[in-house]
Design an enzyme around this catalytic site. Structure first.
Site, PDB file in Angstrom:
ATOM      1  N   ARG A 196      -9.134  13.455  11.223  1.00 30.10           N
ATOM      2  CA  ARG A 196      -7.768  12.973  11.650  1.00 30.10           C
ATOM      3  C   ARG A 196      -7.035  14.485  11.511  1.00 30.10           C
ATOM      4  NH1 ARG A 196      -6.062   7.833   8.291  1.00 30.10           N
ATOM      5  NH2 ARG A 196      -4.255   8.182   9.694  1.00 30.10           N
ATOM      6  N   GLN A 218       4.716   9.647   6.575  1.00 33.10           N
ATOM      7  CA  GLN A 218       3.870  10.589   5.395  1.00 33.10           C
ATOM      8  C   GLN A 218       4.292  12.024   5.788  1.00 33.10           C
ATOM      9  OE1 GLN A 218      -0.197   9.722   6.608  1.00 33.10           O
ATOM     10  NE2 GLN A 218      -0.187   7.712   6.110  1.00 33.10           N
ATOM     11  N   ARG A 247      -6.579   3.721  17.789  1.00 28.94           N
ATOM     12  CA  ARG A 247      -6.143   2.094  17.716  1.00 28.94           C
ATOM     13  C   ARG A 247      -5.755   1.453  19.203  1.00 28.94           C
ATOM     14  NH1 ARG A 247      -2.975   1.556  11.769  1.00 28.94           N
ATOM     15  NH2 ARG A 247      -5.047   1.610  10.813  1.00 28.94           N
ATOM     16  N   LYS A 258       0.870  -1.203  -0.040  1.00 31.11           N
ATOM     17  CA  LYS A 258      -0.084   0.180   0.074  1.00 31.11           C
ATOM     18  C   LYS A 258       0.835   1.150  -0.083  1.00 31.11           C
ATOM     19  CE  LYS A 258      -3.927   1.763   2.928  1.00 31.11           C
ATOM     20  NZ  LYS A 258      -3.294   2.873   3.930  1.00 31.11           N
ATOM     21  N   ASP A 285       2.214  -0.147  11.694  1.00 25.61           N
ATOM     22  CA  ASP A 285       1.053  -0.452  11.210  1.00 25.61           C
ATOM     23  C   ASP A 285       0.493  -1.933  11.497  1.00 25.61           C
ATOM     24  OD1 ASP A 285       0.489   1.651   9.680  1.00 25.61           O
ATOM     25  OD2 ASP A 285       1.180   1.036   7.953  1.00 25.61           O
ATOM     26  N   GLY A 296      -5.625   8.610   4.631  1.00 29.44           N
ATOM     27  CA  GLY A 296      -4.596   9.545   5.042  1.00 29.44           C
ATOM     28  C   GLY A 296      -3.295   9.777   4.499  1.00 29.44           C
TER      29      GLY A 296
END
Length: 435
Positions: free
Chosen positions: A124, A171, A350, A15, A319, A96
């Site tokens: 977010r 990111q 999470r 991804k 992740d 995101g």
């Protein structure tokens, strides 16, 4: 005990790498061919948004020699500043990665853009996006809570930046790199805790190791990027769910083919080996700077609980933590995590989601600001247990795996989020299952 067997070529493409190949293709001069691009909704969102910005993108499906369907994406671009203004808001859905990394590119464009998302994405945090881009000269507006919509008034050219990344985020690092590619000068990023390095590998950026152990990334602005082909390996984060499936079974024989083994992504394998698993890899090789190979789970299991108390390790496995937490709890009754406050800013909180749902399965949990622990199990419930997924694909898949080894029937309140990253999740597990 259920067993799962087989050799599998059709894991979802990576991804993170898929997003970046598309974004870099849009900034490159020439034709970029991407083999094995992800069919997941997040990655398809990146393509859709780029098309809305005038990028010429073609996508086709084909069958490999092994009979599995793959996607090939072809992007034609004239390089930096080749995007055109969209007449409407750019819908980033649940991605995101799309909204954050694309912001770095749009900050350098000579027009105004508004980025929005679905109900989850619109909650977010985005202040970490706005701060470096504002420093470089772009005008960024967020909602009062610091969430989307993101309104960007780009500046051409941007000013270079010396950016010290206090909070690890691949990111944010990537969006600063993308912005710096358009800057009038040399930019530097200092990364005390390393995050996944796919963007640097694709762009040929070699970090300089500093005396204090941090890494310095130097980006030369306004340098032409020549298009080149990319091949996307299988997603190690997706593979983690199937690794957990095999380890919880203890009697399975599974080979996961062509999985990305980049050291910033496959750290969970080392953790599981320290907990007693063997998990050998075979056929290791490097393609386009990315290490990949086959992961073997054969009559394998863990014997010790996972205890994670290192910020660099957390960054490497960010992740995979939901699945690792559920695996450790189910296999040993214990789990411990610290330095993971970043988990609260993902598709869901999470930490809270894991604690809530593990408690429903009878586990004793204590929640911290930056993590949580599991210290045992009071009971193993029967009947039907509903899992609240918070429309988070990793929460949904983690507890779907747990359902194969629970006395209770586990029902997800929503499983549609799984299509974000692993569209064939359930069908692949069905093909593996032997009772």
């Amino acid at each position: 005990m259920k067993t799962f067997n087989g050799t599998f070529f059709n894991l979802p493409p990576d991804k993170s790498i898929s997003h970046r190949t598309a974004l870099i293709g849009a900034l490159s001069n020439g034709i970029t061919e991407i083999t094995n691009y992800s069919a997941g909704l997040d990655n398809q969102t990146t393509l859709s948004v780029l098309q809305s910005l005038g990028v010429d993108i073609q996508q086709e499906s084909f069958l490999t020699n092994d009979g599995y369907e793959q996607r090939k994406v072809v992007i034609k671009s004239s390089g930096l500043w080749s995007l055109s203004r969209s007449k409407r808001e750019l819908m980033c859905n649940n991605s995101g990665s799309t909204i954050r990394m694309l912001s770095g590119i749009l900050a350098a464009q000579p027009f105004r853009t508004t980025l929005v998302g679905d109900h989850s994405l619109m909650k977010r945090p985005m202040r970490r996006v706005a701060e470096p881009l504002t420093q470089m000269g772009a005008s960024i507006k967020l909602s009062e809570t610091g969430a989307p919509p993101i309104e960007i008034e780009g500046k051409k050219p941007l000013s270079p930046i010396q950016f010290y990344q206090k909070i690890p985020s691949a990111q944010v690092k990537s969006l600063v790199i993308f912005a710096a590619l358009h800057a009038d000068g040399i930019s530097e990023i200092i990364e005390p805790i390393q995050t996944r390095n796919h963007t640097e590998l694709m762009l040929g950026l070699e970090p300089e190791l500093q005396p204090d152990g941090s890494r310095k990334i130097v980006i030369e602005g306004q340098k032409n990027i020549e298009a080149k082909p990319f091949t996307v390996p299988a997603d190690p984060s997706g593979a983690c769910f199937l690794v957990a499936l095999g380890l919880l079974s203890g009697k399975s024989d599974i080979r996961l083919k062509n999985v990305g083994l980049n050291h910033t992504r496959a750290g969970y394998l080392s953790l599981l080996r320290e907990a007693g698993a063997k998990l050998p890899t075979e056929n290791n090789r490097t393609i386009g700077g990315e290490l990949l190979g086959d992961i073997i789970i054969s009559n394998d299991y863990i014997t010790k609980p996972l205890r994670i108390n290192d910020a660099q390790i957390v960054s490497d496995i960010i992740d995979e933590i939901p699945m690792l937490a559920v695996l450790s709890a189910m296999a040993t009754g214990e789990f411990e995590l610290h330095h993971a406050a970043e988990l609260r800013a993902k598709e869901s909180d999470r930490i809270h989601a894991l604690v809530m749902n593990l408690q429903r399965l009878g586990f004793v949990c204590e929640e911290y600001k930056d993590g949580f622990c599991v210290t045992g199990r009071t009971h193993n419930p029967t009947g039907t247990i509903e899992i609240t997924t918070f429309y988070d694909h990793r929460i949904a898949m983690s507890f779907a795996i747990a359902g194969h080894f629970s006395n209770a029937e586990i029902q997800l309140d929503d499983n549609s989020s799984i299509a974000v990253s692993f569209p064939n999740f359930f069908s692949l597990i069905d093909s593996m299952q032997k009772t």
